[in-house]
Write a protein that holds these residues in place. Sequence first.
Motif, PDB file in Angstrom:
ATOM      1  N   ASN A  15       0.854  -1.205   0.000  1.00 54.60           N
ATOM      2  CA  ASN A  15       0.000   0.000   0.000  1.00 54.60           C
ATOM      3  C   ASN A  15       0.879   1.242   0.000  1.00 54.60           C
ATOM      4  O   ASN A  15       1.538   1.518   0.996  1.00 54.60           O
ATOM      5  N   TYR A  28       1.711   5.212   0.070  1.00 53.02           N
ATOM      6  CA  TYR A  28       1.087   6.422   0.599  1.00 53.02           C
ATOM      7  C   TYR A  28       2.123   7.534   0.620  1.00 53.02           C
ATOM      8  O   TYR A  28       3.322   7.290   0.469  1.00 53.02           O
ATOM      9  N   VAL A  84      -5.200   5.884   3.930  1.00 48.03           N
ATOM     10  CA  VAL A  84      -4.472   7.082   4.409  1.00 48.03           C
ATOM     11  C   VAL A  84      -5.173   8.367   3.956  1.00 48.03           C
ATOM     12  O   VAL A  84      -5.470   9.236   4.789  1.00 48.03           O
ATOM     13  N   PHE A 117       2.368  -0.727   4.644  1.00 51.74           N
ATOM     14  CA  PHE A 117       2.337   0.625   4.060  1.00 51.74           C
ATOM     15  C   PHE A 117       3.756   1.038   3.694  1.00 51.74           C
ATOM     16  O   PHE A 117       4.661   1.007   4.539  1.00 51.74           O
ATOM     17  N   ALA A 123       2.344  13.045   4.578  1.00 47.29           N
ATOM     18  CA  ALA A 123       1.011  13.002   3.951  1.00 47.29           C
ATOM     19  C   ALA A 123       0.117  14.087   4.551  1.00 47.29           C
ATOM     20  O   ALA A 123      -0.633  14.764   3.845  1.00 47.29           O
TER      21      ALA A 123
END
Length: 312
Positions: A170, A172, A183, A208, A295
């Motif tokens: 995953n 992000y 996320v 992640f 992020a």
Amino acid sequence: MSDLAGKHVLVTGGAGFIGSAIASRLLERGAEVTVADLKPSEDPRVESVVGDLREAANVTAAVQPGMHAVLHLAALTSVLKSVDAPTDFHTTNVDATAALLERARSVGVPSFVAASTNAVVGDVGRERITEDLPLRPLTPYGATKAAAEMLMSAYSACYDMACCPLRLSNVYGPGMGLKDSMVPRLMRAALTDTTVQIYGDGQQVRDFVHVSDVTDAFLLAMSAGWSGPTIIGAGESFSVLELLEFARRVTGSELPAHHVAAKPGEMPAVLVDPARAQSLGWKAEVSIRDGLETAWTFFRDLHAADATGAGG
Ligand SMILES: NC(=O)c1ccc[n+]([C@@H]2O[C@H](COP(=O)([O-])OP(=O)(O)OC[C@H]3O[C@@H](n4cnc5c(N)ncnc54)[C@H](O)[C@@H]3O)[C@@H](O)[C@H]2O)c1
């Protein structure tokens, strides 16, 4: 660093989340970059080939003689949508990949690195996923990525090309404003003081990996001529509830959550073993805590720009 000066690299899907990060890094390192995508790149420093890579003329325009590598990220990416539209996924993720490989072979591009997924192996419970597991995809998305891997295997074996599917977990990080995975949903909920939906009990675990680490992997695979499937993941999985806790700490928001029915076909666990990539010199460097900070900064800036009307 300008170690890629004089090298011309194609990034398909280079206007998307991961592809645009890769294109920026290539430019920082001195490469000449062409982006091929349905939409134009926002970066004025790249050459943009705008169009559908299912059309032969766009493939011909994108893959040019003398290129150093093709980094192939253009794809339809939604696992759930693939169940409703398997043909679209096949033409985009398999037929376009076949056309790009063939064009790369015919003009002599030596390296072809593509984004793949651990969904090619299907559900293996809590077993750690390695590159040695058999391909048993459970969705059209996973099947199209497995088919693309098979084509790359044949091109590596038959021709003078290093073809490397990178199986990303995953991904992000900054740049995922248009994505709808866990996320970004957490970040948007924190910004808008809304409730987060947790599918099922939230105990499902995921790996992640930060987009900056994925970018490193693409550039290393290209430069070192990696060949064969290679898992790119943190090697450490967290449950959705743990991710929620991390997001609460990073955003300072209460992030109230409520549980809804689990999505059909959702895997209870994804645990990956990135030992092969590590033996080739790659390592995930960004911790989940630091990665979520990046992020959060990105989503806060995006939200502020939208609020002032400065957003795109
Ligand atoms: N994001 C993840 O967590 C993740 C995980 C595993 C694998 N991947 C793979 O990584 C790649 C990039 O994913 P992303 O998250 O950046 O997705 P994204 O949707 O942001 O980027 C994909 C890009 O491909 C382009 N595209 C789609 N169909 C096209 C076509 N027919 N012709 C030309 N361009 C086309 C889209 O316009 C988009 O810009 C995909 O191959 C995806 O399957 C992503």
